[in-house]
Design an enzyme around this catalytic site. Structure first.
Site, PDB file in Angstrom:
ATOM      1  N   ASP A  74       0.827  -1.209   0.000  1.00  0.00           N
ATOM      2  CA  ASP A  74       0.000   0.000   0.000  1.00  0.00           C
ATOM      3  C   ASP A  74       0.866   1.266   0.000  1.00  0.00           C
ATOM      4  OD1 ASP A  74      -2.114  -1.896   0.475  1.00  0.00           O
ATOM      5  OD2 ASP A  74      -1.652  -1.769   2.619  1.00  0.00           O
TER       6      ASP A  74
ATOM      7  N   ASN B 198     -17.350  -6.336   0.028  1.00  0.00           N
ATOM      8  CA  ASN B 198     -16.494  -5.936   1.136  1.00  0.00           C
ATOM      9  C   ASN B 198     -16.316  -4.433   1.245  1.00  0.00           C
ATOM     10  OD1 ASN B 198     -15.468  -8.691  -0.116  1.00  0.00           O
ATOM     11  ND2 ASN B 198     -15.147  -8.763   2.103  1.00  0.00           N
TER      12      ASN B 198
ATOM     13  N   GLU C  87     -11.198  -0.531  -3.528  1.00  0.00           N
ATOM     14  CA  GLU C  87     -10.429   0.054  -2.425  1.00  0.00           C
ATOM     15  C   GLU C  87      -9.210   0.784  -2.976  1.00  0.00           C
ATOM     16  OE1 GLU C  87      -9.369  -3.361  -0.056  1.00  0.00           O
ATOM     17  OE2 GLU C  87      -7.628  -3.845  -1.310  1.00  0.00           O
TER      18      GLU C  87
ATOM     19  N   HIS D 291      -3.115  -1.063  -5.270  1.00  0.00           N
ATOM     20  CA  HIS D 291      -3.057  -0.082  -4.175  1.00  0.00           C
ATOM     21  C   HIS D 291      -1.901   0.887  -4.376  1.00  0.00           C
ATOM     22  CE1 HIS D 291      -4.579   0.877  -0.013  1.00  0.00           C
ATOM     23  NE2 HIS D 291      -3.801   1.894  -0.400  1.00  0.00           N
TER      24      HIS D 291
ATOM     25  N   ARG E 212       4.521  -8.291  -0.343  1.00  0.00           N
ATOM     26  CA  ARG E 212       3.990  -7.289  -1.259  1.00  0.00           C
ATOM     27  C   ARG E 212       4.993  -6.136  -1.265  1.00  0.00           C
ATOM     28  NH1 ARG E 212      -2.025  -6.114   0.616  1.00  0.00           N
ATOM     29  NH2 ARG E 212      -1.017  -6.271   2.670  1.00  0.00           N
TER      30      ARG E 212
END
Length: 320
Positions: A13, A157, A194, A258, A292
């Site tokens: 992120d 979600n 998101e 993200h 990630r």
């Protein structure tokens, strides 16, 4: 010069902000999900090697923001530094771990790595449900807050919402739904919209977001709006029917998403900072896989002024 991906390892992120002091500021989710880490460098490429790295806040052992610290972003809002992040109550107390709400810490220090940060304040959207991944953007003198939240009626979600702000921690309008997970590529594993990120160029405001589960199916979608249109009127936003950034099996870049955007120092070149894994055989819950990694990708522009994101690259030609 060439720059090799991953750019910064084990930082999901990723968010990069170029401030007027000439420094690039970087924050991201750490694998332990237990703190807010902030780093800075005067060159974008040097964020990977800088010694200016500070943990500006650690989660407490109990309370509403004591677990699973996710997706921080740092913004400078009319003289105040704010770091936005999602957090949940301690899992030993709450049966369902995913009870996240959005919080912000603030400081007025010139250098946020040296600042005295406030205690977290909840940024209340008025919707009492799971929420995360807030970003901010100033347009025509007005600050906007854009975030992901679970809707009580819409299956899935999280959806994306927008509202105006009158301070770094307070919203001044009702939430407006911008997009919900509806296409096949948005509902793989999880029904997710998101991680919004704003890119404003050539008379349009672009809003990227991420969709589906956080494995190799994770990908990015795109909303756009004319810069003169009302941002709070959802009908003014156009949603791309297909994803704009996806897994590249050949390059072993899986689940890109993200992201955030930044520029070269002179503002002439746009870069997208995103996370991805270099394998897809994840063992166990992808949430606890630490790999990630933050990666960097140049954003190009067509003759018509449209963004070209291309496919994820293992190596890019970089001009700071």
């Amino acid at each position: 010069m060439s720059l090799t991906n991953p750019f910064i390892e084990q930082r999901a992120d990723p968010f990069v902000y170029l401030h007027s002091d000439g420094y690039y500021y970087f924050t991201a989710s750490v694998p332990e999900y237990d703190r807010l880490e902030l780093r800075r460098a005067q060159d974008l490429a040097e964020l990977a090697t800088t010694n200016e790295i500070v943990d500006v806040w650690h989660k407490p052992s109990s309370g509403p923001y004591s677990d699973l610290i996710w997706a921080p972003e740092i913004h400078y809002i009319d003289g105040t530094w704010a770091i936005y992040f999602a957090a949940a109550p301690n899992r030993e107390i709450v049966d369902n771990a995913f009870q996240h709400r959005m919080y912000a810490i603030t400081t007025q220090a010139d250098n946020p790595l040296e600042g005295q940060w406030s205690e977290p304040t909840q940024v209340d959207s008025g919707l009492a449900s799971f929420c995360l991944d807030a970003t901010c953007y100033k347009h025509n003198g007005q600050w906007y807050y854009i975030w992901a939240q679970k809707d009580a009626v819409i299956p899935g979600n999280s959806c994306l919402y927008i509202a105006t702000m009158d301070s770094p921690t307070h919203l001044s309008s009702e939430p407006v739904l911008l997009t919900k997970p509806e296409f096949d590529w948005e509902v793989q594993g999880f029904l997710v919209n998101e991680g919004p990120a704003v890119l404003h160029r050539h008379g349009r405001i672009y809003l990227t977001y991420s969709a589906s589960a956080t494995d190799e199916r994770y990908c990015m979608g795109l909303l756009s709006i004319d810069e003169n249109a009302d941002l709070l009127d959802a009908s003014n936003w156009h949603k791309a029917l297909s994803p704009i950034f996806v897994t590249d099996e050949e390059k072993h870049i899986y689940g890109p998403g993200h992201n955030s955007f930044t520029t070269s120092k002179d503002g002439q070149r746009d870069y997208m900072i995103y996370h991805a894994r270099n394998y897809k055989g994840i063992e166990g819950d992808p949430l606890w896989d630490p790999n990630r990694h933050a990666c960097i990708q140049p954003v190009l522009w067509s003759e018509d002024g449209l963004p070209i994101f291309g496919s994820p690259q293992n190596e890019i030609e970089f001009e700071g």
